[in-house]
Design a protein around this motif. Sequence first.
Motif, PDB file in Angstrom:
ATOM      1  N   ASN A   1       3.884  35.113   7.422  1.00  0.00           N
ATOM      2  CA  ASN A   1       4.907  34.633   8.118  1.00  0.00           C
ATOM      3  C   ASN A   1       6.254  35.138   7.316  1.00  0.00           C
ATOM      4  N   GLY A   2       6.018  35.854   6.490  1.00  0.00           N
ATOM      5  CA  GLY A   2       7.071  36.457   5.762  1.00  0.00           C
ATOM      6  C   GLY A   2       7.682  37.626   6.292  1.00  0.00           C
ATOM      7  N   GLU A   3       8.733  38.293   5.816  1.00  0.00           N
ATOM      8  CA  GLU A   3       9.103  39.561   6.341  1.00  0.00           C
ATOM      9  C   GLU A   3       8.709  40.517   5.417  1.00  0.00           C
ATOM     10  N   VAL A   4       8.210  41.858   6.028  1.00  0.00           N
ATOM     11  CA  VAL A   4       7.862  42.717   5.208  1.00  0.00           C
ATOM     12  C   VAL A   4       8.354  43.990   5.286  1.00  0.00           C
ATOM     13  N   ILE A   5       8.523  44.754   4.404  1.00  0.00           N
ATOM     14  CA  ILE A   5       9.331  46.104   4.466  1.00  0.00           C
ATOM     15  C   ILE A   5       8.229  46.890   3.948  1.00  0.00           C
ATOM     16  N   ASP A   6       7.982  47.941   4.977  1.00  0.00           N
ATOM     17  CA  ASP A   6       6.928  48.997   4.405  1.00  0.00           C
ATOM     18  C   ASP A   6       7.659  50.304   3.866  1.00  0.00           C
ATOM     19  N   ALA A   7       7.472  50.508   2.642  1.00  0.00           N
ATOM     20  CA  ALA A   7       8.194  51.295   1.760  1.00  0.00           C
ATOM     21  C   ALA A   7       7.318  52.651   1.805  1.00  0.00           C
ATOM     22  N   GLN A   8       6.359  52.914   2.646  1.00  0.00           N
ATOM     23  CA  GLN A   8       5.483  54.162   2.534  1.00  0.00           C
ATOM     24  C   GLN A   8       6.322  55.465   2.288  1.00  0.00           C
ATOM     25  N   GLY A   9       6.271  56.231   1.140  1.00  0.00           N
ATOM     26  CA  GLY A   9       6.944  57.467   0.937  1.00  0.00           C
ATOM     27  C   GLY A   9       8.091  57.072   0.274  1.00  0.00           C
ATOM     28  N   LYS A  10       8.601  55.856  -0.070  1.00  0.00           N
ATOM     29  CA  LYS A  10       9.974  55.483  -0.547  1.00  0.00           C
ATOM     30  C   LYS A  10       9.757  55.267  -1.985  1.00  0.00           C
ATOM     31  N   ILE A  11      10.777  55.413  -2.656  1.00  0.00           N
ATOM     32  CA  ILE A  11      10.950  55.102  -4.272  1.00  0.00           C
ATOM     33  C   ILE A  11      11.470  53.738  -4.323  1.00  0.00           C
ATOM     34  N   VAL A  12      10.870  52.749  -5.316  1.00  0.00           N
ATOM     35  CA  VAL A  12      11.473  51.500  -5.235  1.00  0.00           C
ATOM     36  C   VAL A  12      11.898  51.140  -6.656  1.00  0.00           C
ATOM     37  N   LEU A  13      13.089  50.573  -6.792  1.00  0.00           N
ATOM     38  CA  LEU A  13      13.690  50.790  -8.459  1.00  0.00           C
ATOM     39  C   LEU A  13      14.368  49.160  -8.445  1.00  0.00           C
ATOM     40  N   PRO A  14      14.433  48.806  -9.700  1.00  0.00           N
ATOM     41  CA  PRO A  14      15.377  47.760 -10.107  1.00  0.00           C
ATOM     42  C   PRO A  14      16.603  48.155  -9.496  1.00  0.00           C
ATOM     43  N   GLY A  15      17.427  47.141  -9.093  1.00  0.00           N
ATOM     44  CA  GLY A  15      19.048  47.621  -8.962  1.00  0.00           C
ATOM     45  C   GLY A  15      19.724  48.137 -10.071  1.00  0.00           C
ATOM     46  N   PHE A  16      20.611  49.097  -9.813  1.00  0.00           N
ATOM     47  CA  PHE A  16      21.336  49.716 -10.793  1.00  0.00           C
ATOM     48  C   PHE A  16      22.364  48.752 -11.575  1.00  0.00           C
TER      49      PHE A  16
ATOM     50  N   HIS B   1      14.104  60.406  -4.720  1.00  0.00           N
ATOM     51  CA  HIS B   1      14.427  59.715  -6.105  1.00  0.00           C
ATOM     52  C   HIS B   1      15.958  59.961  -6.126  1.00  0.00           C
ATOM     53  N   PRO B   2      16.542  58.916  -6.678  1.00  0.00           N
ATOM     54  CA  PRO B   2      18.034  58.653  -6.688  1.00  0.00           C
ATOM     55  C   PRO B   2      18.826  59.808  -7.431  1.00  0.00           C
ATOM     56  N   PHE B   3      18.159  60.556  -8.193  1.00  0.00           N
ATOM     57  CA  PHE B   3      18.881  61.693  -8.736  1.00  0.00           C
ATOM     58  C   PHE B   3      18.843  62.932  -8.034  1.00  0.00           C
ATOM     59  N   ILE B   4      18.371  63.043  -6.847  1.00  0.00           N
ATOM     60  CA  ILE B   4      18.369  64.102  -5.875  1.00  0.00           C
ATOM     61  C   ILE B   4      19.995  63.584  -5.230  1.00  0.00           C
ATOM     62  N   THR B   5      20.590  64.566  -5.008  1.00  0.00           N
ATOM     63  CA  THR B   5      21.989  64.468  -4.528  1.00  0.00           C
ATOM     64  C   THR B   5      22.173  63.969  -3.103  1.00  0.00           C
ATOM     65  N   GLN B   6      21.204  64.197  -2.443  1.00  0.00           N
ATOM     66  CA  GLN B   6      20.927  63.855  -0.945  1.00  0.00           C
ATOM     67  C   GLN B   6      20.409  62.498  -0.692  1.00  0.00           C
ATOM     68  N   ALA B   7      19.972  61.851  -1.857  1.00  0.00           N
ATOM     69  CA  ALA B   7      19.117  60.964  -1.605  1.00  0.00           C
ATOM     70  C   ALA B   7      19.686  59.708  -1.160  1.00  0.00           C
ATOM     71  N   LYS B   8      19.330  58.811  -0.241  1.00  0.00           N
ATOM     72  CA  LYS B   8      20.265  57.560   0.305  1.00  0.00           C
ATOM     73  C   LYS B   8      19.256  56.564   0.148  1.00  0.00           C
ATOM     74  N   VAL B   9      20.194  55.415   0.110  1.00  0.00           N
ATOM     75  CA  VAL B   9      19.557  53.870  -0.235  1.00  0.00           C
ATOM     76  C   VAL B   9      19.163  53.536   1.319  1.00  0.00           C
ATOM     77  N   GLU B  10      17.859  52.898   1.113  1.00  0.00           N
ATOM     78  CA  GLU B  10      17.312  52.542   2.720  1.00  0.00           C
ATOM     79  C   GLU B  10      17.644  50.907   2.585  1.00  0.00           C
ATOM     80  N   TYR B  11      17.237  50.175   1.649  1.00  0.00           N
ATOM     81  CA  TYR B  11      17.682  48.860   1.553  1.00  0.00           C
ATOM     82  C   TYR B  11      17.923  48.419   0.155  1.00  0.00           C
ATOM     83  N   THR B  12      19.159  47.465   0.116  1.00  0.00           N
ATOM     84  CA  THR B  12      19.546  47.012  -1.247  1.00  0.00           C
ATOM     85  C   THR B  12      19.173  45.406  -1.288  1.00  0.00           C
TER      86      THR B  12
END
Length: 389
Positions: free
Chosen positions: A43-58, A366-377
Amino acid sequence: MLSIINGKILTMDQRVIEKGYIIIKNGKIKDIGVGEGKNIPENGEVIDAQGKIVLPGFIDAHTHIGLVESSIGFEGADHNEKTNPINPQLRAIDSINPSDIAFKEAIEGGITCTAAGPGSSNVLGGQFSAIKTYGNRIDDMILKENIGMKCAFGENPKRNYNEKGKMPMTRMGIASLLREALFKAKDYKKRIDEAGEDYLKRPAFDMKLESLIPVINKEIPLKVHAHRADDMFTAIRIAKEFDVNMTLDHCTEGHLIAEEIKKEGLHAIVGPSLTHRSKFELSNRTFETPKILSEAGIKIALMTDHPVIPLQYLSLCAALAVKAGMDEEEALKAITIYPAEILGIDASVGSLKVGKDADVVIWEKHPFITQAKVEYTIINGKVVYKRSN
């Protein structure tokens, strides 16, 4: 309850998890592991991060966000009390405006925590605080109220007080005023300790000296603004003389004295490097500084000095350090776990680990790629930003 599944998780805790999951409950990381997870709540919210990079907040270890507001000028410049060179009693949180648009931009750039505090016009400028980048009221954003005492060497205090025709107009004057303040604070604390419970024997209350007691007690460090090597050596000399802790912030010429910094056992907070050489003490500025310090075995964090570099470009600064030769993993640590450790907040943030605050960012690449965008914070377990396209 919030769950993230199928992502590549860079925990910054010595683990990389392919196809991993994170379960978040009550603002904390409840579980983390490989696969979709056995206990993903239905019953909780689920985020599918398939193909994404998950990191701690900077984490940016040195900014003036909210104290120097965007698009305003003098009315929003609340980071330097230019009336007295010794102002340890000032507190950053009394100047931070959470409505500054820079907080929104920080969140969109994956920055979830920062050290924010006074500027460098004074020898002692006041207390830095560690804050989350999301909230409407600063009191609810504070992670740790007092993480360091701002102390400045070099051109900035010289320039400010030269204009006023008063001390300090020289580097000798800066060192002298700092020593005087620390001498007085040590004496003040000694007299308080000797008085014990006898209130009548205690010295008269002095707010400035009271504010320096955590420094004298080594509970917080001097957060030293120093670009030039000679200023760093003066700061080290004084810190050793009074037996206080310190961090080297900016550390622009750190690459010239890396072995000396290592020998002293100090940490460095390096930047802002994405600027031109606007004054003489920046003449040796280079993006190779993080690489050289890191390879010398010095723990470093990278900083933007926002608004000098807008806070959301912290990952770009790290990428440029990698371009200049810094190890990629060390560069990621320099904007996650290392600043958390240097600032003394690593029990809560800086890596993805069970029990820590759920400050998580999902990147499309990967966040070091200039075009990389944040999907979720995600901050404290709450989705505070979701990319719309």
